[in-house]
Design an enzyme around this catalytic site. Structure first.
Site, PDB file in Angstrom:
ATOM      1  N   HIS B 504      -2.481  -6.978  -8.428  1.00  0.00           N
ATOM      2  CA  HIS B 504      -1.546  -7.513  -7.755  1.00  0.00           C
ATOM      3  C   HIS B 504      -2.003  -7.395  -6.296  1.00  0.00           C
ATOM      4  O   HIS B 504      -2.908  -6.999  -5.566  1.00  0.00           O
ATOM      5  CB  HIS B 504      -0.189  -6.168  -8.298  1.00  0.00           C
ATOM      6  CG  HIS B 504       0.973  -6.300  -7.981  1.00  0.00           C
ATOM      7  ND1 HIS B 504       1.473  -7.734  -7.613  1.00  0.00           N
ATOM      8  CD2 HIS B 504       1.555  -5.618  -6.918  1.00  0.00           C
ATOM      9  CE1 HIS B 504       2.841  -7.475  -7.105  1.00  0.00           C
ATOM     10  NE2 HIS B 504       2.853  -5.891  -6.350  1.00  0.00           N
ATOM     11  N   ASP B 521       6.076  -4.606  -1.130  1.00  0.00           N
ATOM     12  CA  ASP B 521       5.575  -4.061  -2.222  1.00  0.00           C
ATOM     13  C   ASP B 521       6.539  -5.056  -3.390  1.00  0.00           C
ATOM     14  O   ASP B 521       7.411  -4.982  -2.988  1.00  0.00           O
ATOM     15  CB  ASP B 521       4.801  -3.487  -3.318  1.00  0.00           C
ATOM     16  CG  ASP B 521       4.915  -3.659  -4.803  1.00  0.00           C
ATOM     17  OD1 ASP B 521       4.584  -4.694  -4.881  1.00  0.00           O
ATOM     18  OD2 ASP B 521       4.448  -3.185  -5.375  1.00  0.00           O
ATOM     19  N   CYS B 572       3.724 -12.617  -5.880  1.00  0.00           N
ATOM     20  CA  CYS B 572       2.980 -11.846  -5.222  1.00  0.00           C
ATOM     21  C   CYS B 572       1.900 -12.042  -4.565  1.00  0.00           C
ATOM     22  O   CYS B 572       1.782 -11.760  -3.340  1.00  0.00           O
ATOM     23  CB  CYS B 572       2.477 -10.638  -6.396  1.00  0.00           C
ATOM     24  SG  CYS B 572       0.750 -10.459  -6.464  1.00  0.00           S
TER      25      CYS B 572
END
Lengths: 93, 616
Positions: B504, B521, B572
């Site tokens: 991630h 995030d 992401c």
């Protein structure tokens, strides 16, 4: 500083060997002895052969700076016992 | 076939126990062989007669010739035995461990047959030389011609056997090599597979399967999209009609008002206009045919000069979606050769973007951050074209990274972004920062590459803070190579870095001026350990580079939640780049873009990377 560096170069570059360390992410360190004018590609392929990994899998960094095969320790002003970081490529989603 | 188990059993018991081959031989037939050879043959069975035999040999008047031949035969036989046994053992072992090898099995049987032939030969030899069972001191070597003959035959057979066994061994060796080669191949395959797992193609396969399932279930994706687009076009058409009617009505109303109202009332009519106009403008932007409206928007906003940014943000949301759908369709239809229609669309989009930037110049920031320009789109298409994967499409000097087609392909949804793309974008953001500073715009930024947090914290086992690992990363020389305009990162307002958490990407920020740390995030994650380490790094950096004691423990760590969120398992990286880009110009992320814009955003990011330019 710059002067002394230039003064040193001629006698140093051809003869002097550097001890370089390549540090993997798992904490192991591999030692290399290289001329200041030896291209990193030699070191990289030696390291990869030793670790039996493909060269495409790893990134080599010196103090956060990406290394390229055609560069030499001299270009990066490396000193004896300097450490190169071998980092595995990252992907994420 | 019938004999096979028999032979196998025999081989198993006789050879696995490492007994001499002779032990399976019928007694008697051997003993009467030539004296010196029978010493060896009888050895396991008849130790009693051994003595006698030895004595016999020792005392017999042995002609040199016969003894030499017998010895030779013995030596050869012994060699053959040794080779045969090793070969048999090896075969037995391979039979147990390896896959069924019919060739080996055949050779094995051949060898057994050979062995039997040898035995028969020996029996025949024995028969030819009818020496008494108990040694007659004079007899065997008295008839040396007849005694020498059978051993010579045995010798020939033994040689043959030895040769065969040697050939067998060679075959075994080659088989072993083959096995080894296969193992290596398997290892390579596994490694490639694991690389795949992390590289994303397996994920892509999953998506492909989903797509296939969708199409087989009767509702083709393309059909749905086509219908969707038609509906949208219909909607746009009807809206355009409504809009035209509205505008006409308003125009009439305005004329009526102008006629009816006295002169001092006339300016009051103006506020009426922007409000209804905001609506048509918002609806007007949809797909390509809306070009007129788009131009109209510019001219009207120039006239009115009100509510301008609001229009753009609104129509951006709406228009972009329509445009993206077409983009996606195009991608599906043909990647490399795009049709005339696409060309037209491009030129239209270009015109639209020109008009957009014209109106932007008055606005404070980019109104549509996810909007790729026509040039970006073209670069994106070219990059994802079929071509040499190792072709270098872009070289970035400061980050020392070459972007090849293989690397940039990760920008195509739903691929995961790799570190090369992330880091080259950081380098480009640093370049942009330099340009911004020259233009007198802030904030002053420093961008670290994605390995910084690894070295500072994550890579220690277990993860632990290690300032020494990164102490030299911020030396003036390194900063200069990286393209940082300041001599120290502590001169900057903001320090931004991508964080790689195994699978991630997130973004960590140190706001030196504001004395706070922020963590972005796209999946609302929080990593207190990383942020604590980063906070400690700030203190240590002040101590090391400036010899200042700065207490950073009071600096708050904020986990920004009001930011665009990711709703899939692949974007992401693009979110992280977007966060870094926004932070790099001090822009607010709240509501700036959303998941549905990420495909368009990927196009833009690709364009920015390949053109080596991120707009300021």
């Amino acid at each position: 500083m710059a002067d002394s560096g230039e003064d040193k170069k001629p006698d140093v570059s051809s003869t002097e060997h550097l001890n370089l360390k390549v540090r993997s992410q798992d904490g192991t360190t591999t030692f290399f002895k290289a001329k200041k004018t030896t291209k990193f590609s030699k070191l990289i392929s030696a390291f990869c052969a030793k670790q039996s990994i493909s060269e495409a899998e790893v990134v080599f960094m010196f103090d956060g700076e990406r290394l390229r095969g055609e560069q030499t320790p001299e270009e990066l002003d490396m000193q004896n016992d300097d450490t190169i970081d071998a980092m595995i490529h990252q992907v994420g989603g | 076939m019938v004999r096979q188990p028999q032979v196998g059993r025999r081989g198993g018991t006789a050879f696995a126990a490492k007994q001499p081959l002779q032990s399976t031989r019928p007694l008697g037939s051997v003993r009467r062989h030539g004296p010196s050879s029978s010493v060896r043959y009888v050895l396991p069975d008849r130790p009693a007669s051994l003595q006698q035999l030895q004595q016999g040999v020792l005392h017999a008047p042995a002609p040199d010739n016969a003894i030499r031949m017998l010895d030779e035969a013995n030596v050869l036989e012994a060699k053959a035995n040794v080779i045969r046994q090793t070969a048999l053992q090896e075969m037995a072992r391979n039979k147990r461990s390896g896959p069924v090898n019919y060739e080996a099995e055949r050779q094995y049987q051949e060898l057994i047959a050979q062995h039997e032939r040898l035995q028969k030969g020996q029996a025949a030899v024995a028969a030819q030389a009818p020496t008494p069972a108990v040694i007659d001191m004079a007899s065997p070597f008295g008839r040396d011609a007849s005694a020498a003959q059978p051993p010579a035959q045995a010798a020939a057979r033994a040689t043959e056997a030895a040769q065969l066994a040697a050939a067998r061994l060679v075959a075994e060796q080659s088989r072993e090599q083959e096995l080894e080669r296969r193992q290596r191949k398997e290892q390579q395959r596994l490694r490639a597979k694991s690389a795949d797992m992390f590289g994303g193609p397996s994920l892509q396969k999953l998506f492909a399967r989903c797509d296939a399932a969708l199409s087989t279930s009767g509702k083709s994706l393309a059909e749905t999209q086509e219908r969707d687009r038609e509906m949208r076009l219909d909607l746009a058409e009807s809206e355009r009609q409504t809009l035209a009617a509205l505008r006409e009505a308003r125009e009439q109303q305005r004329q009526r008002l102008q006629k009816a109202a006295p002169a001092w009332l006339r300016p009051a009519a103006a506020p009426l206009v922007p409000k209804p106009r905001a609506q048509p403008a918002r609806r007007a932007a949809p797909p390509p045919p809306a070009q007129e409206e788009c131009v109209d928007l510019v001219s009207s906003s120039e006239e009115e000069g009100e509510g301008e940014t609001a229009h753009q943000e609104g129509d951006g949301l709406y228009g972009e979606r329509g445009e993206y759908d077409q983009e996606a369709e195009e991608e599906e239809e043909a990647q490399s050769s795009y049709s005339q229609q696409a060309e037209e669309e491009l030129s239209e989009a270009m015109a639209a973007s020109v008009s957009l930037s014209a109106s932007e110049s008055e606005g404070p920031e980019l109104a549509r951050p996810y909007q790729p320009t026509a040039a970006h789109k073209r670069l994106y298409r070219q990059a994802l074209d079929k071509g040499d994967p190792e072709e270098i499409l872009m070289k970035h000097k400061n980050s020392n990274i070459d972007i090849t087609r293989r690397l940039i392909k990760c920008m195509k949804p739903p691929e995961w972004l790799n570190d090369e793309v992330m880091n080259v974008y950081m380098g480009l953001l640093q370049d942009r920062d330099t340009r911004r500073r020259k233009a007198g715009r802030g904030p002053k930024c420093h961008f670290f590459n994605s390995f910084f947090i690894n070295k500072l914290f994550l890579d220690q086992k277990p993860a632990a803070y290690a300032y020494a690992n990164v102490r030299r990363w911020t030396n003036p020389k390194r900063l200069a190579t990286w393209g940082q305009a300041s001599a120290s990162v502590l001169d900057c307002d903001v320090i931004i870095m991508p964080v790689h958490l195994g699978l991630h990407w997130t973004c960590a920020v140190v706001r030196l001026t504001d004395r706070e740390l922020v963590y972005y995030d796209s999946m609302k994650g929080e990593r207190a350990d990383i942020m604590e380490a980063l906070r400690q790094w700030v203190a240590d950096e002040f101590k090391d580079k400036r010899n200042q004691d700065v207490d950073t423990s009071t600096w708050p760590i904020r986990y920004e939640k009001d930011i665009p969120q990711q709703h899939n398992g692949s974007d992401c990286g693009a979110f992280t780049l977007a966060f870094a880009e926004f932070e790099g110009r001090g822009a607010s992320l709240a509501g700036a873009f959303a998941q549905e814009h990420m495909n368009a955003y990927r196009v833009k990011l690709t364009g920015e990377i390949l053109s080596s330019c991120i707009s300021t």
